[in-house]
Scaffold this active site. Sequence first.
Site, PDB file in Angstrom:
ATOM      1  N   PHE A 375      63.778  -2.645  98.026  1.00 10.25           N
ATOM      2  CA  PHE A 375      64.984  -2.752  97.209  1.00 10.25           C
ATOM      3  C   PHE A 375      64.678  -1.919  95.912  1.00 10.25           C
ATOM      4  CE2 PHE A 375      65.663  -6.733  99.864  1.00 10.25           C
ATOM      5  CZ  PHE A 375      65.994  -5.800 100.869  1.00 10.25           C
ATOM      6  N   CYS A 376      63.793  -1.163  95.644  1.00 10.52           N
ATOM      7  CA  CYS A 376      63.265  -0.598  94.248  1.00 10.52           C
ATOM      8  C   CYS A 376      63.216  -1.753  93.345  1.00 10.52           C
ATOM      9  CB  CYS A 376      64.325   0.281  93.850  1.00 10.52           C
ATOM     10  SG  CYS A 376      64.109   1.916  94.944  1.00 10.52           S
ATOM     11  N   ALA A 377      62.659  -3.142  93.731  1.00  6.58           N
ATOM     12  CA  ALA A 377      62.371  -4.195  92.607  1.00  6.58           C
ATOM     13  C   ALA A 377      61.144  -4.777  93.328  1.00  6.58           C
ATOM     14  CB  ALA A 377      63.724  -5.130  92.824  1.00  6.58           C
ATOM     15  N   CYS A 395      60.042   1.168  98.929  1.00 10.90           N
ATOM     16  CA  CYS A 395      61.528   0.976  98.920  1.00 10.90           C
ATOM     17  C   CYS A 395      62.021   0.911 100.374  1.00 10.90           C
ATOM     18  CB  CYS A 395      62.011   2.068  97.964  1.00 10.90           C
ATOM     19  SG  CYS A 395      61.974   1.570  96.260  1.00 10.90           S
TER      20      CYS A 395
END
Length: 453
Positions: A375-377, A395
Amino acid sequence: MSVLTAAADQSVCAPLPVLGRDVTVPLVTGGEVTYAALDYAASAPALQRVWDDVAAYAPYYGSVHRGAGYLSQLSTDLFENARRTVAEFLDCRPADQVVFTRSTTDSLNLLARALPADCQVFVFETEHHASLLPWRDAQVTFLDAPRTPRQAVKTLERALADRAPQGPALVCVTGASNVTGELWPVRELAAAAHAHGARIVLDAAQLAPHHPVSVRELDVDWVAFSGHKLYAPFGSGVLAGRADWLAAAAPYLAGGGASRKVSRREDGGVAVEWHESAARHEAGSPNVIGAYSIASACKALTEAGFDTLVAREQHLIDTVRAGLAEVPQVRILSLFGDDAPRVGVISFVVEGWNSSHFAAALSAEYGIGVRDGLFCAHPLVRTLLGADPGTQGECGAPEAAPGEKSLNAIRVSFGAGTPDEHVERFVRAVRELVRDGAKWRYRTEDGRCVPAV
């Protein structure tokens, strides 16, 4: 009528009309089903109101700030009125500026370019990459993931107290996590920042679509968000807040619109006088339709009433969390615990399942769109999964076959346009997949798990 009673009263709390609500998709097992869009945290469907407003304006589209004709003047008024609407939506202070950008990522990169020399930046490892990575030219302190809101405040206070020298400083924090949906103590973090002479920018990409955001009440210096998460497509975003750093910085882009006056110098060069208003960082022909769509969404959410929207969303959150709690193999990811307030974003893993495989089965066999990956985290998801910081993960889905362990999770997210049936179908699908397994075979193709043909 209590909030919980209102949440259960569908005549009062019907979902807001969105595009795509009647779209049907094929199932690998045969037949079709209405698509359940449960990936709002990535991009929310456009509100029908927004689409209708844009369609009504489209024939009148004209150049902004540059034309004497009627359509140009009309479009200029519409663009500047959109700026005022956003300022009202965010409860900005009189001197605050609203700059239209392409996205939250663009907004925070703009702010990063405007930092004073020797500015120190403090950011938690829990941030989305949009707010974790832009600060490349600053001295950055990355703070460990806190396990309670109070710990978050204490961690920031210690870091700010220990900084040296005592020059300009900026804190960047999310309002609601794009991984866990948990709300962060923004007001308390802002107070801590200001007590130590620092400023604070709020990443409201996941907060603004779900809860009211008041710059004054939260006492933040800037707020950034994206239109595509606020039910407004067309690649638009907002950076709103204090004007001084923005006015002192070189224009984000150099070109027409940002310049007030350009002349030749005696030495043959070019002298430029730049705008000090928001136009300073809006060079080029602006995304008028994008800005208008954001303003339309702001009006629609305000008119619907956030009290009603929050109550209905809490009803959906309770439905999903209660359903997942009945499946022992499911583990919901959380920083602050089960009782933490949150928006409609829930990430989880399923014992014995590759997350990409599970998400693919939800789509192909049930017509449910969710998200899988990191999730791009990445640092946050690695922390929540208890993985080594160097463990590979992307991601999107990693190269892992169905059933293999993978460093990724599944995220379900929803909002103002989500019908009860969508979350009920999701809960039922999770239960059936865990109990019975997938009905179809899947394979990895270009890093994605897809139905085998």
